[in-house]
Motif scaffolding. Structure first.
Motif, PDB file in Angstrom:
ATOM      1  N   TRP A  89       0.840  -1.189   0.000  1.00 27.65           N
ATOM      2  CA  TRP A  89       0.000   0.000   0.000  1.00 27.65           C
ATOM      3  C   TRP A  89       0.873   1.236   0.000  1.00 27.65           C
ATOM      4  N   GLN A  91       0.149   5.654   0.455  1.00 28.17           N
ATOM      5  CA  GLN A  91      -0.891   6.640   0.746  1.00 28.17           C
ATOM      6  C   GLN A  91      -0.300   8.030   0.864  1.00 28.17           C
ATOM      7  N   GLN A  95      -5.477  11.449   1.355  1.00 28.35           N
ATOM      8  CA  GLN A  95      -6.050  10.666   0.253  1.00 28.35           C
ATOM      9  C   GLN A  95      -6.267   9.222   0.712  1.00 28.35           C
ATOM     10  N   GLU A  96      -6.983   8.457  -0.097  1.00 35.50           N
ATOM     11  CA  GLU A  96      -7.183   7.036   0.184  1.00 35.50           C
ATOM     12  C   GLU A  96      -5.887   6.277  -0.092  1.00 35.50           C
ATOM     13  N   LYS A  97      -5.616   5.222   0.690  1.00 37.32           N
ATOM     14  CA  LYS A  97      -4.445   4.402   0.374  1.00 37.32           C
ATOM     15  C   LYS A  97      -4.713   3.640  -0.911  1.00 37.32           C
ATOM     16  N   GLN A  98      -3.646   3.339  -1.632  1.00 35.13           N
ATOM     17  CA  GLN A  98      -3.757   2.656  -2.914  1.00 35.13           C
ATOM     18  C   GLN A  98      -2.889   1.406  -2.915  1.00 35.13           C
TER      19      GLN A  98
END
Length: 151
Positions: A89, A91, A95-98
């Motif tokens: 992950w 992040q 923002q949202e984690k990706q």
């Protein structure tokens, strides 16, 4: 004519006299270390990739075991992550984690606060490449909390 041939031969030979040979840095010969608890949560392993002769550019091969991650941090010249194996992950603050997976390349612009690491169930390995500005390549912040990580 003879002088021209000798001059040409000398010119062609000159670069060879100054040439350097390629150098291979074997993976097993680049000692790493367990990531510092000051800037990592969980188990991580960091091995240098570039020698100090590279100047202001540095790179590390970083492996995060499941649940491991970096602290929040920024890079004055940005950072490139090249994911070589596993799934992790990343992040950016706010923002949202990706998800990042093997083969992905992540660019984090200068001074953008972020963290990266393994997922809770998988390990991930990436090359982290950054350039120093005024002698500093990273500014570390606080640890990523379990709530932030699980979020």
């Amino acid at each position: 004519m003879k002088r021209t041939i000798l001059t040409l031969a000398a010119l062609l030979a000159a670069p060879a006299a100054f040439a350097q040979s390629m150098e291979i840095s074997r993976h097993a010969d680049r000692p790493g270390q367990v990531g510092s608890a000051e800037v990592f949560t969980g188990t991580s392993y960091v091995a240098p990739v570039f020698p100090p002769e590279m100047g202001d550019v540095s790179a590390g091969e970083v492996t995060f075991l499941p649940g491991a991650r970096s602290a929040w941090h920024t890079h004055p010249a940005g950072q490139m992550l090249v994911v070589t194996s596993g799934t992790g992950w990343v992040q950016e603050r706010g923002q949202e984690k990706q998800i990042m997976s093997a083969g992905d390349v992540v660019w984090c612009p200068p001074d953008v606060e972020h963290w990266h690491g393994a997922t809770d169930a998988t390990s991930v390995t990436h090359y982290a490449i950054q350039q120093a500005v005024d002698g500093s390549a990273v500014v570390w912040g606080e640890h990523v909390t379990d709530e932030e990580y699980d979020g």
